[in-house]
Design an enzyme around this catalytic site. Structure first.
Site, PDB file in Angstrom:
ATOM      1  N   TYR A  24       0.857  -1.188   0.000  1.00 34.96           N
ATOM      2  CA  TYR A  24       0.000   0.000   0.000  1.00 34.96           C
ATOM      3  C   TYR A  24       0.892   1.237   0.000  1.00 34.96           C
ATOM      4  O   TYR A  24       0.731   2.153   0.778  1.00 34.96           O
ATOM      5  CB  TYR A  24      -0.915  -0.027   1.237  1.00 34.96           C
ATOM      6  N   ASP A  82      10.429  -3.612  -5.287  1.00 38.23           N
ATOM      7  CA  ASP A  82      10.996  -4.667  -6.126  1.00 38.23           C
ATOM      8  C   ASP A  82      11.873  -5.633  -5.322  1.00 38.23           C
ATOM      9  O   ASP A  82      11.819  -6.842  -5.533  1.00 38.23           O
ATOM     10  CB  ASP A  82      11.815  -4.037  -7.265  1.00 38.23           C
ATOM     11  N   HIS A 106       6.093  -3.544 -12.664  1.00 41.58           N
ATOM     12  CA  HIS A 106       7.436  -3.379 -13.224  1.00 41.58           C
ATOM     13  C   HIS A 106       7.970  -4.790 -13.416  1.00 41.58           C
ATOM     14  O   HIS A 106       7.789  -5.655 -12.546  1.00 41.58           O
ATOM     15  CB  HIS A 106       8.292  -2.567 -12.248  1.00 41.58           C
ATOM     16  N   SER A 250      11.827  32.395 -25.737  1.00 40.05           N
ATOM     17  CA  SER A 250      12.254  33.508 -26.600  1.00 40.05           C
ATOM     18  C   SER A 250      13.180  33.003 -27.702  1.00 40.05           C
ATOM     19  O   SER A 250      13.748  31.913 -27.607  1.00 40.05           O
ATOM     20  CB  SER A 250      12.986  34.545 -25.760  1.00 40.05           C
TER      21      SER A 250
HETATM   22  P1  NAD Z   1       6.534   1.619  -2.274  1.00 43.74           P
HETATM   23  O1  NAD Z   1       7.918   1.531  -1.735  1.00 43.74           O
HETATM   24  O2  NAD Z   1       5.911   2.945  -2.435  1.00 43.74           O
HETATM   25  O3  NAD Z   1       5.496   0.795  -1.372  1.00 43.74           O
HETATM   26  C1  NAD Z   1       5.720  -0.459  -0.896  1.00 43.74           C
HETATM   27  C2  NAD Z   1       4.615  -0.953   0.010  1.00 43.74           C
HETATM   28  O4  NAD Z   1       4.877  -2.310   0.316  1.00 43.74           O
HETATM   29  C3  NAD Z   1       4.505  -0.237   1.337  1.00 43.74           C
HETATM   30  O5  NAD Z   1       3.147  -0.185   1.717  1.00 43.74           O
HETATM   31  C4  NAD Z   1       5.265  -1.173   2.300  1.00 43.74           C
HETATM   32  O6  NAD Z   1       4.831  -1.058   3.594  1.00 43.74           O
HETATM   33  C5  NAD Z   1       4.912  -2.521   1.724  1.00 43.74           C
HETATM   34  N1  NAD Z   1       5.892  -3.568   1.969  1.00 43.74           N
HETATM   35  C6  NAD Z   1       7.248  -3.485   1.927  1.00 43.74           C
HETATM   36  N2  NAD Z   1       7.800  -4.692   2.149  1.00 43.74           N
HETATM   37  C7  NAD Z   1       6.766  -5.558   2.313  1.00 43.74           C
HETATM   38  C8  NAD Z   1       6.676  -6.951   2.556  1.00 43.74           C
HETATM   39  N3  NAD Z   1       7.774  -7.697   2.678  1.00 43.74           N
HETATM   40  N4  NAD Z   1       5.435  -7.508   2.660  1.00 43.74           N
HETATM   41  C9  NAD Z   1       4.313  -6.772   2.554  1.00 43.74           C
HETATM   42  N5  NAD Z   1       4.345  -5.448   2.303  1.00 43.74           N
HETATM   43  C10 NAD Z   1       5.546  -4.861   2.197  1.00 43.74           C
HETATM   44  O7  NAD Z   1       6.535   0.792  -3.631  1.00 43.74           O
HETATM   45  P2  NAD Z   1       6.169   1.338  -5.093  1.00 43.74           P
HETATM   46  O8  NAD Z   1       7.124   2.416  -5.459  1.00 43.74           O
HETATM   47  O9  NAD Z   1       4.719   1.570  -5.184  1.00 43.74           O
HETATM   48  O10 NAD Z   1       6.575   0.072  -5.980  1.00 43.74           O
HETATM   49  C11 NAD Z   1       5.722  -1.037  -6.152  1.00 43.74           C
HETATM   50  C12 NAD Z   1       5.940  -1.596  -7.543  1.00 43.74           C
HETATM   51  O11 NAD Z   1       5.493  -0.630  -8.503  1.00 43.74           O
HETATM   52  C13 NAD Z   1       7.402  -1.853  -7.887  1.00 43.74           C
HETATM   53  O12 NAD Z   1       7.453  -3.002  -8.704  1.00 43.74           O
HETATM   54  C14 NAD Z   1       7.803  -0.634  -8.690  1.00 43.74           C
HETATM   55  O13 NAD Z   1       8.876  -0.862  -9.573  1.00 43.74           O
HETATM   56  C15 NAD Z   1       6.514  -0.375  -9.441  1.00 43.74           C
HETATM   57  N6  NAD Z   1       6.361   0.975  -9.967  1.00 43.74           N
HETATM   58  C16 NAD Z   1       6.524   2.039  -9.135  1.00 43.74           C
HETATM   59  C17 NAD Z   1       6.323   3.332  -9.613  1.00 43.74           C
HETATM   60  C18 NAD Z   1       6.437   4.522  -8.688  1.00 43.74           C
HETATM   61  O14 NAD Z   1       6.205   5.622  -9.148  1.00 43.74           O
HETATM   62  N7  NAD Z   1       6.758   4.394  -7.416  1.00 43.74           N
HETATM   63  C19 NAD Z   1       5.976   3.531 -10.959  1.00 43.74           C
HETATM   64  C20 NAD Z   1       5.784   2.418 -11.784  1.00 43.74           C
HETATM   65  C21 NAD Z   1       5.983   1.140 -11.276  1.00 43.74           C
END
Ligand code: NAD
Ligand code: MG
Length: 330
Positions: A24, A82, A106, A250
């Site tokens: 989340y 990731d 991703h 400009s």
């Molecule tokens: P984030 O770091 O914002 O959020 C991670 C969430 O996972 C948090 O709620 C954290 O508490 C929870 N978490 C962490 N470890 C955990 C575990 N072991 N078990 C359960 N929950 C756990 O992550 P994000 O940036 O949203 O990235 C998520 C995916 O989306 C990745 O694959 C990333 O590459 C991809 N992505 C991110 C973005 C971006 O803008 N941040 C854009 C495109 C794709």
């Protein structure tokens, strides 16, 4: 090139589906809330007692521990960081329903084989081309961040349709959903953030700032010039490419751009970009990052701290305090 829109969505593909969103954070929150508002049955999988647990509950979402959330889910969105995904996959692997869809935002872990999904699962990618905050905000405004779509495994014959229905649920089809592969998404995404978006752009800003300050100009003037004003240019590029930028700057700026720009970012830079791309393609970057992360991330933390110690940060804090509206849309 295949660019899908709302009319290509098969609404039946995910009809009545139970969707588990694991994580989340940036993407997890946005996906979970958008899917819920689109009428899907969503449960968020989180560690009990974590900070997000309360906040997801408060947003009106069903919340459960990851293993419980995954039980009986038709689609599981892997939206934890990731470097946490392969551990979490191991924990939920045995409870995933046969024929369920495993969805990523991703392609890193599938492409670099950190996760080898069970053969009886559909494995898909819906990668929004923007941060989670924007995915949520645009959805609420009736807009949508464009997404990439890919299929790595298709056991049900419906993997693509399900992924597209998911993209529709988070608003992606409003902006357009572009067909790709896990390899292409992973390699271009890493390259973009390293060479252009996060790495390249910030280095350009900082080096420009340093050049002016070292030549005796006021740090505040250098900040406005090299950091603050970047947004204006980026917005123009975003809205209408090079042509729109040319239209609004400009002639003096244009002449400087055309004659000096290629001296700053030149063949040497491009050569380095190619090397960076090669390190991504060969898996060298992935190996380094996985090693760093799995051994405690000390270098990562040190570099992060060092980055934030730069004087441009102090100057920026002071100047931004006068413009509280800058963060209003977050
Ligand atoms: P984030 O770091 O914002 O959020 C991670 C969430 O996972 C948090 O709620 C954290 O508490 C929870 N978490 C962490 N470890 C955990 C575990 N072991 N078990 C359960 N929950 C756990 O992550 P994000 O940036 O949203 O990235 C998520 C995916 O989306 C990745 O694959 C990333 O590459 C991809 N992505 C991110 C973005 C971006 O803008 N941040 C854009 C495109 C794709
Ligand atoms: Mg990206």
């Amino acid at each position: 090139m295949h660019l899908y829109s709302r009319k290509d969505v098969d609404k039946k593909a995910l009809k009545g589906a139970r969707i588990a969103v694991l994580g989340y954070g940036s993407q997890g929150r946005a996906h979970a809330l958008n899917l819920k508002d689109s009428g899907f049955n969503v449960v968020v999988g989180l560690r009990k007692g974590g900070a997000s647990w309360k906040s997801a509950k408060r947003a009106g979402l069903a919340v459960a521990e990851p293993v419980e959330a995954v039980q009986g889910a038709d689609l599981v969105a892997m939206l934890v960081p990731d470097m946490a995904q392969s551990g979490l996959y191991q924990a939920v692997k045995s409870v995933l329903k046969p024929g369920a869809t495993l969805l990523f935002a991703h392609g890193f872990n599938v492409h670099f084989k950190q996760i080898k999904p069970r053969k009886d699962l559909d494995v898909v990618l819906i990668a929004p081309k923007g941060p989670g905050g924007l995915v949520r905000r645009q959805y609420q405004q009736g807009r949508g961040v464009p997404c990439l779509i890919a299929v790595a495994q298709d056991v049900t014959g419906k993997a693509h349709a399900k992924a597209l229905a998911y993209a529709d649920g988070i608003g992606g089809t409003r902006g357009g959903v572009l067909e790709t592969t896990f390899a292409e998404e992973t390699e271009t995404d890493l390259f973009g953030e390293q060479a252009v978006l996060c790495g390249g752009a910030t280095e350009l800003v900082v080096k420009g700032y340093e050049t002016l300050v070292e030549a005796g100009y006021q740090p505040e003037v250098a900040y406005y010039e090299c950091l603050h004003e970047l947004k204006l240019i980026v917005d123009l590029l975003h809205e209408g490419g090079l042509a729109k930028m040319h239209k609004y700057i400009s002639d003096t700026a244009k002449w400087g751009d055309l004659t000096r720009g290629p001296r700053v970012v030149d063949e040497r830079t491009k050569k380095e970009m190619r090397r960076i791309l090669k390190e991504i393609q060969s898996g060298k970057f992935a190996r380094q990052w996985i090693e760093e992360s799995s051994t405690g991330g000390k270098n990562f933390q040190r570099l992060l701290k060092q980055d934030l110690r730069h004087p441009i940060e102090r100057v920026g804090e002071r100047l931004r305090a006068r413009m509280p509206w800058l963060t209003e849309s977050r």
